[in-house]
Scaffold this motif. Structure first.
Motif, PDB file in Angstrom:
ATOM      1  N   GLU A 198     102.621  54.553 100.907  1.00  0.00           N
ATOM      2  CA  GLU A 198     102.906  55.178  99.613  1.00  0.00           C
ATOM      3  C   GLU A 198     103.235  54.073  98.618  1.00  0.00           C
ATOM      4  O   GLU A 198     103.982  53.131  98.971  1.00  0.00           O
ATOM      5  N   ASN A 199     102.712  54.189  97.428  1.00  0.00           N
ATOM      6  CA  ASN A 199     102.976  53.196  96.371  1.00  0.00           C
ATOM      7  C   ASN A 199     102.777  51.760  96.858  1.00  0.00           C
ATOM      8  O   ASN A 199     103.583  50.869  96.589  1.00  0.00           O
ATOM      9  N   GLY A 200     101.742  51.568  97.648  1.00  0.00           N
ATOM     10  CA  GLY A 200     101.408  50.197  98.074  1.00  0.00           C
ATOM     11  C   GLY A 200     102.283  49.656  99.180  1.00  0.00           C
ATOM     12  O   GLY A 200     102.200  48.469  99.511  1.00  0.00           O
ATOM     13  N   ALA A 201     103.124  50.509  99.794  1.00  0.00           N
ATOM     14  CA  ALA A 201     103.981  50.015 100.879  1.00  0.00           C
ATOM     15  C   ALA A 201     103.772  50.863 102.138  1.00  0.00           C
ATOM     16  O   ALA A 201     103.403  52.039 102.058  1.00  0.00           O
TER      17      ALA A 201
ATOM     18  N   ALA B 194     107.029  45.737 110.160  1.00  0.00           N
ATOM     19  CA  ALA B 194     106.109  46.055 109.062  1.00  0.00           C
ATOM     20  C   ALA B 194     106.524  47.284 108.260  1.00  0.00           C
ATOM     21  O   ALA B 194     106.098  47.441 107.114  1.00  0.00           O
ATOM     22  N   ARG B 195     107.334  48.131 108.838  1.00  0.00           N
ATOM     23  CA  ARG B 195     107.717  49.365 108.144  1.00  0.00           C
ATOM     24  C   ARG B 195     108.457  48.999 106.852  1.00  0.00           C
ATOM     25  O   ARG B 195     109.408  48.215 106.880  1.00  0.00           O
ATOM     26  N   GLY B 196     107.986  49.556 105.747  1.00  0.00           N
ATOM     27  CA  GLY B 196     108.613  49.290 104.447  1.00  0.00           C
ATOM     28  C   GLY B 196     108.028  48.090 103.722  1.00  0.00           C
ATOM     29  O   GLY B 196     108.363  47.838 102.562  1.00  0.00           O
ATOM     30  N   ARG B 197     107.166  47.332 104.376  1.00  0.00           N
ATOM     31  CA  ARG B 197     106.589  46.129 103.723  1.00  0.00           C
ATOM     32  C   ARG B 197     105.369  46.516 102.872  1.00  0.00           C
ATOM     33  O   ARG B 197     104.690  47.505 103.173  1.00  0.00           O
ATOM     34  N   PRO B 198     105.064  45.694 101.891  1.00  0.00           N
ATOM     35  CA  PRO B 198     103.864  45.973 101.080  1.00  0.00           C
ATOM     36  C   PRO B 198     102.590  45.856 101.926  1.00  0.00           C
ATOM     37  O   PRO B 198     102.496  44.961 102.769  1.00  0.00           O
ATOM     38  N   LEU B 199     101.662  46.761 101.679  1.00  0.00           N
ATOM     39  CA  LEU B 199     100.357  46.701 102.364  1.00  0.00           C
ATOM     40  C   LEU B 199      99.713  45.330 102.175  1.00  0.00           C
ATOM     41  O   LEU B 199      99.060  44.793 103.076  1.00  0.00           O
ATOM     42  N   ALA B 200      99.917  44.782 100.985  1.00  0.00           N
ATOM     43  CA  ALA B 200      99.238  43.535 100.619  1.00  0.00           C
ATOM     44  C   ALA B 200      99.681  42.361 101.486  1.00  0.00           C
ATOM     45  O   ALA B 200      98.997  41.333 101.530  1.00  0.00           O
ATOM     46  N   THR B 201     100.816  42.491 102.207  1.00  0.00           N
ATOM     47  CA  THR B 201     101.285  41.347 103.003  1.00  0.00           C
ATOM     48  C   THR B 201     100.657  41.308 104.401  1.00  0.00           C
ATOM     49  O   THR B 201     100.820  40.323 105.121  1.00  0.00           O
TER      50      THR B 201
ATOM     51  N   SER C 199      92.114  48.998 105.015  1.00  0.00           N
ATOM     52  CA  SER C 199      91.362  50.238 104.856  1.00  0.00           C
ATOM     53  C   SER C 199      92.112  51.224 103.969  1.00  0.00           C
ATOM     54  O   SER C 199      91.499  51.955 103.189  1.00  0.00           O
ATOM     55  N   VAL C 200      93.454  51.232 103.993  1.00  0.00           N
ATOM     56  CA  VAL C 200      94.220  52.083 103.060  1.00  0.00           C
ATOM     57  C   VAL C 200      93.979  51.609 101.632  1.00  0.00           C
ATOM     58  O   VAL C 200      93.711  52.406 100.728  1.00  0.00           O
ATOM     59  N   ARG C 201      94.057  50.310 101.452  1.00  0.00           N
ATOM     60  CA  ARG C 201      93.904  49.766 100.084  1.00  0.00           C
ATOM     61  C   ARG C 201      92.496  50.051  99.549  1.00  0.00           C
ATOM     62  O   ARG C 201      92.325  50.419  98.389  1.00  0.00           O
ATOM     63  N   ALA C 202      91.492  49.884 100.433  1.00  0.00           N
ATOM     64  CA  ALA C 202      90.107  50.138 100.000  1.00  0.00           C
ATOM     65  C   ALA C 202      89.943  51.607  99.630  1.00  0.00           C
ATOM     66  O   ALA C 202      89.302  51.938  98.622  1.00  0.00           O
ATOM     67  N   ALA C 203      90.556  52.500 100.426  1.00  0.00           N
ATOM     68  CA  ALA C 203      90.438  53.938 100.148  1.00  0.00           C
ATOM     69  C   ALA C 203      91.113  54.276  98.823  1.00  0.00           C
ATOM     70  O   ALA C 203      90.581  55.046  98.019  1.00  0.00           O
ATOM     71  N   LYS C 204      92.292  53.681  98.577  1.00  0.00           N
ATOM     72  CA  LYS C 204      93.020  53.975  97.324  1.00  0.00           C
ATOM     73  C   LYS C 204      92.221  53.450  96.126  1.00  0.00           C
ATOM     74  O   LYS C 204      92.102  54.117  95.112  1.00  0.00           O
ATOM     75  N   GLU C 205      91.659  52.234  96.295  1.00  0.00           N
ATOM     76  CA  GLU C 205      90.871  51.671  95.193  1.00  0.00           C
ATOM     77  C   GLU C 205      89.645  52.526  94.925  1.00  0.00           C
ATOM     78  O   GLU C 205      89.278  52.773  93.781  1.00  0.00           O
TER      79      GLU C 205
END
Lengths: 410, 148
Positions: B48-51, B76-83, B136-142
């Motif tokens: 959610e919201n990139g995390a 990893a829980r709570g970390r940004p997807l981007a990391t 894959s989450v980031r690609a789907a959101k984009e």
């Protein structure tokens, strides 16, 4: 009178440099993956590379001529190891895998759409994948003989698996996972009934003494040098004269030709046709030296010794909680290769810890036998595999290491 | 004998089942394999919201694979997807000795694995699965944003 051959175990171990150099407990039980190099092979390799090195089948100066003669003599040595009088039926390869690829490529022209290649569920990937490549090109079909719960070939339904379409039966001589010895006589008769070719992967058999190739019934027989206590990088494809003569080469170039023009190349007769490029000369000479030395050993005594160790190993394993043997639990029709798994402990953890705790070298993984792993519903097993230089200390160290591993991880 | 590879912290982490299992309705699932031994890690995650808001792992493999997956799942829980991709690179750099710092402090228990090259992949496949799932989450959101 020649001296008595070294006795199996510690006496024989003295002929292997690695054991003389070991500084800490070293219990090498990964012989099915590779054997240790013996003095005779190591010296032959070093001698060639440092004192006698020249290319073969080419130069006319003395050094080159001597190298060519030594290479030719090595072919005769390997023929003797196989009880064969025709040395030109011995093709030098880079190993058993290359040998099986040459066989699969060479037999391709016998296959058409719908023809069948019968493999077994015990096979190493090296005796599966080359046939799949050939089958795909020719439109042929792959079938496989199943295995019993004891890890032996289940030949009860062989008559249903061998059909008029069967052109090739390719099997291991000895399983690299279960140690089971294949009933080659039975497969020979099945092949004869339909005119099929019998191809045998002898990689696990070759380290256990000279082979009576005629008695195996094989039409083609493959093995590698490094498992029979020589160097890496060499192996043999033995084949019947008329079969090899019919084979197209797998690789082209170098001294495998008779004549080359831009219009057409004609090939040298076997075995040279299959030895494109500079062969692994040093490794071949080492293999021949190992074979000549192995032929002087007392294989009856070694077989008894290895079987005694196998019994000790099986007895020890059966005392451990949660351990399952993947393969025969008895001593009949087997070699000293024993695979097992332990409840809730991965094979790699077993191997790492037995090394760490007791200096035991075991193999863990699928052993390049994924179909067999699938058959036993496991991803990986641990495997202990014996050679003539192993002794009871090796077995006892393994059992101690496993006992401690189980205590640590469960 | 070789230096002890299996310290108590690794054994403990390998037995930790806190985040083991599957997530219902994950935003992404990714699997990584080790072809050498057949080990496999599957990671489900929700974001959610990139995390990363939740994740679970299903691990079939050796103790090192299980321990690394458990440690990573907790971290990893709570970390940004981007990391996630950076974590993957940092884990490999740590094992290969290119960096002295583990990607997060708890992974320091894997220090003995650094000298055993053949076991590096046991540690890194969980990181591979997480990086793929996050990507894959980031690609789907984009993709979803692009359609708006």
């Amino acid at each position: 009178m020649s001296p008595a051959p070294p006795r199996p175990g510690k006496d024989l171990r003295r002929h292997f440099p690695i054991f003389r150099h070991a500084r800490e407990p070293f219990h090498f039980l990964d012989n099915a993956a590779t054997g240790q190099i013996c003095d005779e092979a190591a010296q032959a390799l070093l001698h060639f590379e440092t004192r006698a090195r020249a290319n073969v089948k080419r130069g006319v100066y003395r050094l080159a001529d001597q190298a060519t003669a030594a290479f030719d003599a090595a072919r005769a040595s390997m023929a003797r190891y196989l009880g064969e009088t025709e040395k030109n039926n011995v093709v030098f390869t880079s190993g058993a895998t290359a040998a099986l690829n040459i066989a699969a490529h060479g037999l391709a022209r016998r296959l058409g759409p719908g023809d069948e290649i019968l493999l077994t569920t015990l096979e190493h990937h090296s005796n599966i994948v080359p046939w799949q490549l050939t089958a795909e090109r020719q439109g042929a079909v792959i079938k496989a003989i199943p295995v019993t719960d004891e890890g032996r070939l289940d030949l009860d339904h062989l008559d249903r698996l061998v059909t008029n379409e069967t052109r090739i039966i390719a099997t291991t001589h000895v399983s690299n996972v279960t140690g089971a010895v294949t009933d080659l006589g039975r497969l020979r008769r099945a092949a004869d009934a339909v005119g099929a070719v019998l191809v045998v992967d002898g990689a696990q058999r070759a380290p256990h003494g000279p082979i009576d190739i005629a008695a195996t019934g094989a039409d083609l027989y493959a093995f590698s040098a490094h498992k029979m206590f020589a160097a890496t990088g060499a192996g043999v494809l033995w084949g019947k004269t008329e079969l090899l003569a019919d084979f197209e080469p797998l690789l082209g170039g170098g001294e495998m030709i008779r004549q080359v023009t831009f219009e057409k190349t004609t090939f040298a007769p076997p075995p040279h046709r299959f030895e494109a490029g500079t062969p692994p000369i040093g490794a071949v000479l080492a293999m021949a030296a190992a074979a000549d030395w192995l032929a002087t050993l007392d294989w009856r005594a070694i077989a008894e010794h290895e079987l005694g160790l196998t019994a000790r190993l099986l007895d020890g394993l059966q005392t451990l909680p949660g351990l399952r043997i993947v393969g025969p639990s008895g001593l009949q029709g087997r070699f000293g290769v024993v695979s097992f798994d332990i409840d809730d402990i991965h094979a790699h953890d077993i191997c790492q810890l037995t090394d760490q705790l007791e200096g035991v070298a075991l193999r863990g993984g699928h052993h390049c036998c994924q179909p067999l792993m699938h058959r036993f519903a496991t991803d990986a097993t641990a495997r202990a595999s014996l050679a003539p230089y192993n002794d009871t200390d090796d077995i006892d160290a393994l059992i101690r290491g496993l006992d401690q591993t189980i205590r640590m991880l469960t | 004998m070789t230096q002890s590879l299996y310290n108590e912290a690794i054994i403990e982490a390998g037995k930790d089942k806190t985040r083991a299992g599957r997530l219902p309705n994950p935003d992404a699932t990714a699997t990584a394999d080790n072809p050498l031994c057949g080990d496999r890690v599957t990671i489900d995650l929700r974001a959610e919201n990139g995390a990363i808001t939740d994740l679970a792992h299903t691990t079939r493999g050796c103790l090192l694979t299980k321990a690394a997956a458990a440690l990573l799942a907790s971290h990893a829980r709570g970390r940004p997807l981007a990391t996630a991709r950076a974590l993957q690179a940092a884990a490999r750099a740590y094992l290969e000795g290119e960096s002295n710092d583990p990607p997060f402090p708890e992974l320091a228990v894997m220090a003995p694995v650094k000298t055993v090259k053949s076991r590096h992949d046991c540690v890194t496949i969980a990181f591979d699965a997480l990086a793929d799932a996050a990507a894959s989450v980031r690609a789907a959101k984009e993709g979803a944003q692009g359609e708006e």
